[in-house]
Design a protein around this motif. Structure first.
Motif, mmCIF file in Angstrom:
data_model
loop_
_atom_site.group_PDB
_atom_site.id
_atom_site.type_symbol
_atom_site.label_atom_id
_atom_site.label_comp_id
_atom_site.label_asym_id
_atom_site.label_seq_id
_atom_site.Cartn_x
_atom_site.Cartn_y
_atom_site.Cartn_z
ATOM 1 N N THR A 32 0.831 -1.211 0.000
ATOM 2 C CA THR A 32 0.000 0.000 0.000
ATOM 3 C C THR A 32 0.859 1.252 0.000
ATOM 4 O O THR A 32 0.583 2.223 -0.736
ATOM 5 C CB THR A 32 -0.936 -0.002 1.219
ATOM 6 N N ILE A 33 1.919 1.270 0.807
ATOM 7 C CA ILE A 33 2.810 2.430 0.839
ATOM 8 C C ILE A 33 3.437 2.662 -0.532
ATOM 9 O O ILE A 33 3.522 3.797 -1.024
ATOM 10 C CB ILE A 33 3.894 2.241 1.917
ATOM 11 N N LEU B 64 -4.422 12.231 0.294
ATOM 12 C CA LEU B 64 -3.628 11.010 0.141
ATOM 13 C C LEU B 64 -2.300 11.128 0.879
ATOM 14 O O LEU B 64 -1.852 10.176 1.536
ATOM 15 C CB LEU B 64 -3.389 10.758 -1.348
ATOM 16 N N LEU B 65 -1.642 12.298 0.814
ATOM 17 C CA LEU B 65 -0.377 12.493 1.513
ATOM 18 C C LEU B 65 -0.560 12.417 3.026
ATOM 19 O O LEU B 65 0.270 11.837 3.735
ATOM 20 C CB LEU B 65 0.223 13.845 1.135
ATOM 21 N N VAL B 66 -1.651 13.004 3.515
ATOM 22 C CA VAL B 66 -1.918 12.957 4.955
ATOM 23 C C VAL B 66 -2.137 11.514 5.408
ATOM 24 O O VAL B 66 -1.590 11.071 6.436
ATOM 25 C CB VAL B 66 -3.134 13.836 5.307
ATOM 26 N N LEU B 67 -2.923 10.759 4.648
ATOM 27 C CA LEU B 67 -3.175 9.357 5.002
ATOM 28 C C LEU B 67 -1.897 8.522 4.904
ATOM 29 O O LEU B 67 -1.677 7.616 5.716
ATOM 30 C CB LEU B 67 -4.252 8.783 4.075
ATOM 31 N N GLY C 89 -0.418 6.420 7.940
ATOM 32 C CA GLY C 89 -0.230 4.977 7.811
ATOM 33 C C GLY C 89 1.209 4.546 8.004
ATOM 34 O O GLY C 89 1.476 3.530 8.663
ATOM 35 N N THR C 90 2.166 5.314 7.468
ATOM 36 C CA THR C 90 3.562 4.933 7.629
ATOM 37 C C THR C 90 4.014 5.068 9.081
ATOM 38 O O THR C 90 4.874 4.301 9.529
ATOM 39 C CB THR C 90 4.474 5.786 6.729
#
Length: 428
Positions: A97-98, A155-158, A162-163
């Motif tokens: 996903t990353i 998307l960048l915030v998520l 997530g990372t």
């Protein structure tokens, strides 16, 4: 380091690279044929218009994004049935996903590069021929940009969120693996630091480096053809003259020079960083013992330990001085070179403002990707230092030691309550 979090690391990572190669081969040989059967582009795609000649969600791009998602998660599906691991959802699905999200951020950048060409050409036309461009046309371009950038920001915030969780899960897996062997490891100098600090640093550095590395590789795949095509607008390059794909060659030579230069001047840094942690650990250990034993951490002993720390830091300061001189000098040369390369074409009037913006952005992305190891060398030095420490630490664990990846912990332990490893639960 890896076995605690990833399933069969010696198979997992090579199989991932192999699968990427297979997926790319299928795309270039049979992608068009498959699109007629599987693509959702004809139903979900946005048709080009005069204001948006290359929409982000065009039918062809929908099929590309769909293919990337399909191939990525089919790899996850294989590992689900082949060797599902305790940390499967984070180590396998999380990693894929990353990388998928990183790929989409590169696609956003590529679309932005094309949009800049359209937008700045419009501004140039407006300034050169007053009355030929309306405010509504300029506003329409900003609306198109905002419509694409809004989901990009989300998307960048998520991705960041997530990372952060991904890194902590990896650290947690390493921590409990080492703690399962604590009786063998507890007597090693700096054992507590290896478990508490180095596991965190390894996961953070590797995640950051690997994401940056794959971002660089994906950038090259997307931007190299774009930059090669844009090089046709550069009529001549100082010194080397007119060469096909001149900007690509300039970026490649510049990156190779920088990588070689910084590797040469910084080759001693990993060893010094490794030794630095040893002398720091010795000082910290003596101070910890001094909290409970008045015979420890005496001034003479501490003075000697601090002298060792000081000696190593002063050596680091000296070596980083000439390393930073080379790094900053190279960085400034690399930033001004594109303007020098394109100056003859600008003077000759062979470029519009929009084309200039496209070339600069594409060159900077390709050049930065080629320069990955040059710009990341300080981080690589830190990673090598942490890796050497954990490798030495793990050498005390016998081969074939049982893999304990986690422990059943209370959700909210009471204050000052000791947490005891009482077994392995069924999920993370």
């Amino acid at each position: 380091m890896f076995r605690s979090f990833f399933p069969e690391p010696k198979i997992f990572f090579p199989s991932g690279l192999l699968w990427i190669g297979v997926a790319m081969a299928i795309w270039f040989t049979a992608g068009e044929a498959l699109s007629g059967v599987l693509s959702l582009g004809p139903w979900l795609g946005v048709a080009p218009t005069e204001a948006s000649p290359d929409p982000f969600l065009s039918p062809d791009k929908i099929w590309l994004y769909q293919y990337v998602l399909m191939t990525g998660y089919s790899f996850c599906l294989f590992w689900y049935f082949y060797r599902r691991h305790y940390w499967y959802w984070w180590s396998v699905v999380g990693t894929v996903t990353i990388l998928e999200v990183t790929y989409f951020t590169v696609q956003f950048d590529a679309w932005t590069n094309g949009w800049n060409g359209t937008f700045f050409n419009l501004l140039q036309q407006a300034s050169s021929n007053p009355g030929t461009v309306t405010f509504e046309q300029i506003a329409e371009q900003t609306y198109i940009y905002a419509g694409v950038m809004a989901p990009y920001i989300i998307l960048l915030v998520l991705l960041t969120f997530g990372t952060s969780h991904y890194v902590f899960r990896w650290r947690r897996a390493m921590t409990f693996y080492y703690m399962s062997q604590w009786e063998r490891l507890r007597h090693i100098e700096g054992a507590s630091q290896r478990v508490q600090e180095d596991t965190m640093r390894l996961a953070q550095i590797l995640e950051r480096l690997l994401v940056a590395f794959f971002d660089s590789m994906m950038t090259l795949v997307v931007f190299l053809p774009l930059l090669y095509g844009l090089s046709s607008n550069v009529t001549t390059v100082p010194i080397i003259g007119n060469v096909d794909g001149a900007l690509v060659w300039v970026a490649l030579v510049l990156a190779a020079f920088g990588t070689g230069l910084l590797a040469l001047v910084g080759y001693r840094l990993p060893g010094l960083e490794f030794h630095n942690q040893r002398v720091e650990a010795a000082l910290r250990k003596e101070l910890v013992y001094g909290e409970d034993d008045e015979a420890r951490a005496q001034p003479a002993t501490v003075r000697e330990l601090v002298a060792g720390v000081q000696k190593n830091y002063f050596r680091l300061y000296w070596h980083y001085t000439y390393f930073n001189l080379a790094r900053y000098s190279y960085g400034n040369v690399a930033s001004i070179l594109p303007m020098l390369v394109m100056a003859p074409s600008l003077v000759a009037g062979a470029m519009t403002m929009g084309t200039y913006q496209q070339v600069v952005l594409a060159f900077n992305r390709v050049s930065a990707s080629f320069q990955f190891f040059a710009t990341s060398w300080p981080t690589v030095v830190e990673l090598l230092s942490v890796y050497k420490r954990l490798t030495a630490f793990e050498s005390n664990i016998p081969p074939g030691a049982p893999l304990v990846v986690d422990a059943k912990l209370p959700a909210h332990p009471a204050p000052h309550t000791e947490i005891v490893d009482v077994g392995t639960p069924s999920g993370p």
